[in-house]
Enzyme design. Structure first.
Site, PDB file in Angstrom:
ATOM      1  CG  HIS A  46      -2.336   0.340   0.903  1.00 45.48           C
ATOM      2  ND1 HIS A  46      -2.945   1.458   1.383  1.00 45.48           N
ATOM      3  CD2 HIS A  46      -3.261  -0.276   0.139  1.00 45.48           C
ATOM      4  CE1 HIS A  46      -4.186   1.512   0.927  1.00 45.48           C
ATOM      5  NE2 HIS A  46      -4.394   0.468   0.167  1.00 45.48           N
ATOM      6  CG  HIS A  88      -6.265  -1.539  -8.053  1.00 47.92           C
ATOM      7  ND1 HIS A  88      -7.032  -0.394  -7.992  1.00 47.92           N
ATOM      8  CD2 HIS A  88      -5.993  -1.860  -6.770  1.00 47.92           C
ATOM      9  CE1 HIS A  88      -7.193  -0.035  -6.733  1.00 47.92           C
ATOM     10  NE2 HIS A  88      -6.585  -0.907  -5.962  1.00 47.92           N
TER      11      HIS A  88
HETATM   12 MG   LIG Z   1      -3.112  -2.105  -3.636  1.00 46.06          MG
END
Ligand SMILES: [Mg+2]
Length: 388
Positions: free
Chosen positions: A199, A299
């Site tokens: 992240h 994603h």
């Molecule tokens: Mg990610």
């Protein structure tokens, strides 16, 4: 000739984020298309950008997907940016839906036909220390959530094992990451692929340190180890680790993807069909990546339209690896969207309905109206802002 009559947005609050659905209507009765332009914390900006772009579209032929993409991008003096490109993405998806409905064929057929007969899915288990954002599993219950995913047929899943922290990892951070990864690995056994999403929390040196600590638990890939923007330092991480690095969810332009491929920064690319410019752009990113022998793992923690669009792209794209889905946000996805593909033994199979093969229940959708997303402001031990 069919002409675009109107472009509308429908905002659906799904707890962790607002889904921005885009509907493009034509002058042919019953002919319209759906897309998704979700961009967290910028919902109303995206809706405004859709309204801005719609001025370019009214009266034009919706089947000219490439020409309209160029008009919405190159035709604007200031190009790109996450807000405009997300709006463009939702419109582009809706135009492809119209094309499929008009021609009476599913979009995977228009995108190249079947490059495979099924698309493998993986389950995003949530955020661990970012559980306030991502819901679902956190800390100790990752192993339990992983077992539930495997019991439902998934053979691949993703966790956020690495905690937010200092620019260089501490022994405590390394220990917590290793314990989380070890508990999931021991729960699911050696044959389930475990992806780890960092992240953007770590520096290059931090990512390398965590990578060495987790390598014995066989991560399939490390996702977004560092904040986006520097392909060369990400390439340093990729070279230092004995497993794959993936990135791309926060890259927007074709040029950014080119720069990452040229720097050899990653082994897997993760474009988001709701940010890069819809299927029209993802096809070009896939073609670029194909020349570098890099597969796509798109994603997708977003809404149900985005999931279906990604699956169609997966059916038709040769260098496609696996598709993310996040099921942990709200239990009423199927109330809002008809046409969600059932996941059978961790895979979905090509639908036959025209376009994306979906319908939105607009009455159900408006019952979940816009709400501000949860605000995130995470402080480190010295009070400085952390990347989360
Ligand atoms: Mg990610």
């Amino acid at each position: 000739m069919v002409r675009i009559r109107a472009v509308e947005t429908l905002i659906v609050n799904a707890k962790l984020r607002n889904w921005v659905f885009v509907k493009v209507l034509t002058d042919e009765p019953g002919l319209y298309g759906w897309g998704e332009a979700t961009l967290e914390w910028k919902t109303r900006a995206v809706a405004g950008a859709v309204e801005d772009l719609s001025q370019l579209l009214i009266g034009r032929d919706p089947l000219d997907t490439e020409r309209l993409w160029q008009l919405m991008n190159r035709g604007q003096f200031f190009q790109g940016g996450a807000v405009t490109m997300s709006a463009l993405s939702g419109i582009d998806q809706a135009l492809w839906d119209i094309k499929g409905r008009f021609l009476g064929t599913p979009c995977w057929q228009l995108l190249g036909g079947l490059a495979r007969n099924r698309v493998r899915m993986y389950d995003h288990l949530g955020g661990g220390d970012a559980s306030v954002v991502y819901g679902a599993a956190s800390g100790d219950n990752f192993a339990q959530a992983a077992l539930e995913s495997v019991a439902e047929g998934f053979t691949a899943l993703k966790i956020l094992a690495v905690p937010m922290g200092l620019a260089l990892p501490t022994a405590d951070g390394i220990r917590r990451a290793a314990e989380t990864m070890a508990s999931v690995r021991s729960a699911v056994g050696p044959d389930v692929q475990i992806m780890v999403d960092l992240h953007g929390r770590t520096t290059p040196a931090g990512a390398i340190a965590y990578g060495h600590a987790l390598a014995e638990y066989d991560p399939w890939f490390f996702e977004e180890p560092c904040q986006p923007g520097n392909p060369e330092t990400l390439a340093d991480v990729a070279r230092a680790l004995p497993f794959a690095v993936a990135t791309g969810e926060r890259l927007i332009s074709l040029q950014e993807f080119r720069d990452h491929l040229a720097a050899r920064s990653c082994a897997v690319l993760q474009p988001d069909v709701c940010h890069v410019g819809g299927p029209t752009a993802v096809r070009k990113i896939a073609a670029m990546a194909e020349t570098w022998n890099v597969p796509l793992a798109p994603h997708n923690p977003l809404g149900p339209i985005a999931t279906v669009v990604n699956q169609h792209i997966g059916f038709a794209t040769p260098n496609f690896l696996i598709q993310e889905v996040m099921r942990a946000d709200v239990p009423w996805r199927e109330d809002v969207l008809q046409g969600i593909l059932p996941i059978i033994d961790g895979h979905v199979f090509p639908p036959t309905a025209p376009g994306w093969g979906i319908e939105i229940d607009e009455t159900a959708a408006v019952s979940h109206g816009y709400q501000p997303e949860p605000l995130i402001d995470v402080d480190g031990p010295d009070g400085a802002l952390l990347d989360w």
